[in-house]
Design a protein around this motif. Structure first.
Motif: not given
Length: 123
Positions: A76-103
């Protein structure tokens, strides 16, 4: 004067910042083919730090959602202040680990004001 939902978005950001952790959202736009040189131009990478909370899915969610796999997490990500909405082509890095987004990617957006993005992530 801020609207009710603007205040809710600020509150969501404040709470997730307090109880969550920084999350890096990485967006990579591929380069274009240059017919003059015969090569692809370099892509553009942009990163944005967001505030998020990483959670486990419940047993009931596993029973009702066929797209979930063992090890998937809910982010769950806070939307306030984000320049763009996350999309399926993005990845997220959490505590040094890379995660893919799943629909599906869910946007909590009452009255046109994004408050929160709920994402399914997978290593």
């Amino acid at each position: 004067m801020a609207t009710f939902y603007d205040e809710m978005a600020a509150t969501a950001l404040e709470l997730i910042t307090e109880f969550g952790q920084p999350v890096m959202i990485r967006d990579v736009q591929p380069g274009d083919y240059d017919p003059v040189t015969g090569f692809e131009t370099p892509g553009v990478e942009r990163e944005r730090v967001a505030q998020g909370i990483l959670l486990d899915f419940t047993g009931q969610e596993f029973a009702t959602n066929t797209l979930l796999k063992s090890g998937d997490k809910k982010l769950k990500i806070a939307a306030k202040g984000l320049e763009w909405m996350p999309n399926l082509l993005n990845t997220v890095i959490i505590q040094g680990e890379t995660w893919s987004l799943i629909p599906p990617l869910k946007e909590i957006n009452p009255a046109g004001t994004p408050l929160l993005y709920e994402l399914q992530v997978r290593k």
